[in-house]
Design a protein around this motif. Structure first.
Motif, PDB file in Angstrom:
ATOM      1  N   PRO A   1     111.303  -6.837  45.302  1.00 23.93           N
ATOM      2  CA  PRO A   1     112.219  -6.340  46.319  1.00 23.93           C
ATOM      3  C   PRO A   1     113.666  -6.474  45.849  1.00 23.93           C
TER       4      PRO A   1
ATOM      5  N   ASN B   1     113.683 -15.935  53.147  1.00 24.81           N
ATOM      6  CA  ASN B   1     113.059 -15.510  51.887  1.00 24.81           C
ATOM      7  C   ASN B   1     112.352 -16.678  51.207  1.00 24.81           C
TER       8      ASN B   1
ATOM      9  N   HIS C   1     111.495 -11.686  52.206  1.00 25.79           N
ATOM     10  CA  HIS C   1     110.308 -11.395  51.414  1.00 25.79           C
ATOM     11  C   HIS C   1     109.487 -12.653  51.156  1.00 25.79           C
TER      12      HIS C   1
ATOM     13  N   VAL D   1     107.364 -13.800  47.927  1.00 26.37           N
ATOM     14  CA  VAL D   1     107.226 -13.366  46.538  1.00 26.37           C
ATOM     15  C   VAL D   1     106.618 -14.484  45.693  1.00 26.37           C
TER      16      VAL D   1
ATOM     17  N   GLY E   1     110.611  -8.302  55.164  1.00 23.61           N
ATOM     18  CA  GLY E   1     110.696  -7.668  53.852  1.00 23.61           C
ATOM     19  C   GLY E   1     109.339  -7.225  53.368  1.00 23.61           C
ATOM     20  N   GLY E   2     108.999  -7.594  52.113  1.00 26.92           N
ATOM     21  CA  GLY E   2     107.718  -7.223  51.540  1.00 26.92           C
ATOM     22  C   GLY E   2     106.942  -8.436  51.073  1.00 26.92           C
TER      23      GLY E   2
ATOM     24  N   GLN F   1     108.130  -3.809  54.657  1.00 24.30           N
ATOM     25  CA  GLN F   1     108.236  -3.077  53.399  1.00 24.30           C
ATOM     26  C   GLN F   1     106.862  -3.023  52.732  1.00 24.30           C
TER      27      GLN F   1
END
Length: 602
Positions: free
Chosen positions: A29, A126, A147, A149, A167-168, A199
Motif C-alpha cells: 500500500p 497501521n 493497513h 502488512v 486500508g488493505g 482496499q
C-alpha cells in the motif's frame, strides 16, 4: 533532519527489492508511512517489565514509527529483537504510548514476537511487519485505521474475522520458502470470515492449511499468488480456499495456487475472476455473480475422491467464460447459467459438460489446438482432442447466439445431447486454414450424435438455415435430407403407418423436396409405360395412335393438355384399369411436386 530521515526510511521500505513480494514492493500500500513522533521524554519512558530489546524497539517506534532498519538497509540474517505480544499490546493500545504512536502506526523489521498477539475488538493504527516471526495474530472484530502488512514473515495464524480495515491486507510468506523448497514449512492458517477491507487483499508465497474469506467484503482486488497446501494434513482443517458469499468490487486473481478445494458459491464479483496455473481437487462456483469474465488458464482441476462434478450452476456472468489450456478431470455441471457474451474452450481437456438450460447470448466456442506432432493424413488427427474418451456434453434446452467450432470430432465428445437446443447459426472455425471435414459430411453426423436417442428437427433446421444464409447450399441440402431420413426412421419404427407412407413417397418421388428432379424420372417412366400399354389397345389402332406417348402424358399430367381429344377417348379394354392407376399416380406426383417446390415437405 529527523523528519527527513523518517521519510527516507519509508521510501526505502517501499522500493527495496530485498523485501519484495513476487515482483517488487510497489505492491505494498502506497500510504504505509512512518513519521517523526514528538516528545523525546516520552520516548525514554518504559514499563518496568520491558526487556532491553523491547526498550530499544520502543525508542525507535516513538522516534520514527519504525524499528529494524540500519542505514536504509534491512537485515535478513537474524532477528534484531525479541519482543512479547504483551509489549505490542501495551504500545498499540495503552496511553500514553498509543498517543505517541498515533494513527500512522508501526513498522517492525526483523523482530520475533513471542506469544499470541491479541488485538481483537480494539481500534489500532497501521500494523506492518517485515522479515519477522509471529505465532498467532488475532485482529478479529478489530478496527484498523490503515493497513495490515506482513512482508517476508512467518506467521502461524492470522485471524481477521469480522474486522474492519480502512486500508488493505498484504501478506507475503517467508522468503526461505521462495528460495528453498526443502526449508521447514511455516504453515499459515488465515481466517477472515466477514472481514471488510477498504482496499485490496493480497496473499503470496505461503504454505497454508486453509484460507477462509467467507462473507468477506473488499472494495478493490483479492489477489493470491504462489499459495500451496501444507504437505501434511492439519488436524481440523479442510485445506480449502473458501471464498463463498463474498462481495468484491474489483477482481479475484489466483495464480499458482494449489489447494484441495476452491469455493466461490453465492459470491458477487464486480470485475473478473482469473485462475491461472492453479490446482484444485474440488470447485464450487454455484450461483456466483460476476460482472465481467471468468478465466481458467493452464490449470489442473480434480480428480477428487468423491468423483463429484464441478458446480458452475445458476451463475450470472456479465461477459464471458474462457477455459484456456485448462484440464478438468471431473465433469463441469453448468445448469441454467446465464452468460451475456461467450463460453469459450480453447485447448485443454474436458471430462464432461452438463449444460442443460444454459443461456449464452454470444458464442459457444470449442477450439481444439493443432497437433503439431501429427503426421497422419486424417483430418481429425490434425487436432488435439478436447474431450476424454467416454465424455458427454448435454446441451439440452440451452440457447446460444452461435455455435463455433471446426468440422472435427476432436472438438466434440462422442456423446452430445441437443434436445430443445436453440442457436442462431453454426460457424466453422478455421485453425491455420483448416476447417476440418467437409460440412455436408460432418454436420449430419454431428447432428445424428446430438439427437441419437430422440430425433428433434430444430437443431437440423438451425444448421440448415445457417448454411443457406452463407451460400453453402450443398451442405444445407445434406443437413435437411439427413433430418428427413431421421424423421422417416423414427416414424416407421413407431408404427405410424400413414405418416410413414407419406414420408416414403416424399423420399422416392421428390427426395423430400431436396431432389425435385426425381419427379421427372418418375414422370418419364410412367409416360413410357403408359404408352407401351396404350399402343396395344384397339382404341390406339382405331384412332391411328401408334406410339401413345401424348395420350399417356395427358393421362398422367391432366394439368397440362397436349391434345384435347385424348380426354374424350374411352378405353373399353382391360387397359382402362391401368390408366385409372396411371391418373392417380399423376395426381400424387403433381401434389408432391407442388409441396416440394413450396418447401412443405422439407
Amino acid at each position: 533532519m529527523r523528519l527527513m530521515f523518517s521519510l527516507l526510511c519509508i521510501v526505502l521500505l517501499v522500493a527495496m527489492p530485498s523485501i519484495a513480494v513476487s515482483a517488487d514492493l510497489t505492491k505494498l500500500p502506497s500510504d504505509v508511512t512512518a513519521v517523526l513522533h514528538s516528545d523525546e521524554h516520552l520516548c525514554q519512558r518504559y514499563v518496568e517489565t520491558w526487556t532491553k530489546d523491547e526498550q530499544r524497539v520502543w525508542i525507535a517506534l516513538c522516534r520514527s514509527g519504525q524499528f529494524g532498519e540500519s542505514n536504509g538497509q534491512v537485515s535478513n540474517s537474524s532477528v534484531n529483537a525479541v519482543i512479547s505480544a504483551d509489549f505490542l499490546r501495551t504500545v498499540l493500545l495503552t496511553p500514553p504510548f498509543r498517543a505517541a504512536i498515533g494513527e500512522t502506526g508501526v513498522i517492525l523489521h526483523n523482530v520475533q514476537v513471542t506469544g499470541p498477539l491479541r488485538l481483537s475488538v480494539h481500534s489500532i493504527p497501521n500494523l506492518v511487519f517485515v522479515d519477522s516471526v509471529l505465532d498467532d495474530v488475532d485482529l478479529s472484530n478489530a478496527t484498523v485505521h490503515g493497513h495490515v502488512v506482513f512482508v517476508d514473515c512467518r506467521v502461524e495464524k492470522l485471524d481477521l474475522r469480522f474486522a474492519h480495515i480502512d486500508g488493505g491486507v498484504f501478506f507475503d510468506g517467508n522468503s526461505k520458502q521462495k528460495t528453498d523448497p526443502d526449508a521447514a514449512e511455516s504453515v499459515l492458517t488465515f481466517f477472515a470470515q466477514g472481514v471488510t477491507v477498504e482496499q485490496r487483499i493480497f496473499l503470496a508465497n505461503a504454505t497454508v492449511s486453509e484460507i477462509v474469506l467467507v462473507q468477506a467484503e473488499a472494495h478493490r482486488d483479492v489477489v493470491l499468488e504462489n499459495i500451496r497446501q501444507v504437505h501434511k494434513p492439519t488436524p481440523g482443517a479442510d485445506h480449502s480456499l473458501s471464498l463463498s458469499l463474498m462481495k468484491i468490487a474489483g477482481n479475484i486473481s489466483l495464480s499458482n495456487v494449489v489447494m484441495a478445494t476452491l469455493t466461490m458459491d453465492l459470491s458477487k464479483v464486480d470485475a473478473n475472476i482469473l485462475v491461472t496455473k492453479s490446482k484444485f481437487e474440488n470447485l464450487d462456483f454455484g450461483r456466483l455473480s460476476v460482472g465481467e469474465n471468468i478465466v481458467f488458464r493452464e490449470g489442473e482441476f480434480g480428480p477428487n475422491a468423491a468423483d463429484s462434478p464441478f458446480d458452475f450452476s445458476y451463475m450470472n456472468i456479465g461477459r464471458s467464460i474462457y477455459l484456456i489450456s485448462a484440464v478438468f478431470h471431473e465433469p463441469i455441471k453448468m445448469l441454467s447459467t446465464n452468460i451475456h457474451r461467450d463460453f469459450s474452450v480453447t485447448g485443454g481437456i474436458l471430462t464432461g459438460l452438463d449444460g442443460r438450460g444454459i443461456n449464452v447470448v454470444g458464442n459457444l466456442v470449442f477450439e481444439p489446438v493443432l497437433d503439431q506432432s501429427s503426421t497422419e493424413g486424417d483430418v481429425d488427427s490434425k487436432f488435439m482432442p478436447l474431450w476424454v474418451p467416454g465424455a458427454a456434453a448435454n446441451l439440452s434446452f440451452s440457447s446460444f447466439g452461435r455455435i463455433v467450432s471446426p468440422y472435427s470430432f476432436r472438438a466434440w465428445p462422442r456423446t452430445v445431447f441437443l434436445h430443445g437446443v436453440a442457436f442462431g447459426s453454426f460457424v466453422p472455425l478455421a485453425l491455420e486454414g483448416k476447417f476440418g471435414h467437409a460440412p455436408d459430411e460432418w454436420l449430419p453426423q454431428w447432428l445424428q450424435r446430438g439427437t441419437a436417442d430422440k430425433f428433434e428437427p430444430e437443431p437440423y433446421q438451425a444448421v440448415a438455415s445457417s448454411l443457406t444464409s452463407t451460400g453453402q447450399e450443398e451442405a444445407a441440402v445434406a443437413v435437411g435430407y439427413a433430418a428427413k431420413e431421421r424423421n422417416l426412421e423414427e416414424t416407421c419404427d413407431a408404427k405410424m403407418v400413414a405418416k410413414c407412407l407419406v414420408l416414403v413417397a416424399s423420399k422416392l418421388l421428390i427426395g423430400y423436396g431436396y431432389v425435385i428432379w426425381l419427379s421427372s424420372i418418375w414422370a418419364a417412366g410412367f409416360v413410357i409405360l403408359g404408352a407401351l400399354i396404350f399402343r396395344k389397345t384397339p382404341e390406339a389402332k382405331m384412332n391411328k395412335m401408334p406410339y401413345g406417348l401424348i395420350y399417356s402424358f395427358d393421362m398422367l399430367l391432366p394439368i397440362i393438355k397436349l391434345r384435347e381429344r385424348n380426354y374424350g377417348l374411352n378405353l373399353d379394354s382391360n387397359a382402362r384399369y391401368y390408366f385409372y392407376f396411371h391418373r392417380l399416380v399423376g395426381w400424387l406426383l403433381g401434389i408432391f411436386i407442388v409441396a416440394g417446390i413450396g418447401g412443405w415437405t422439407k
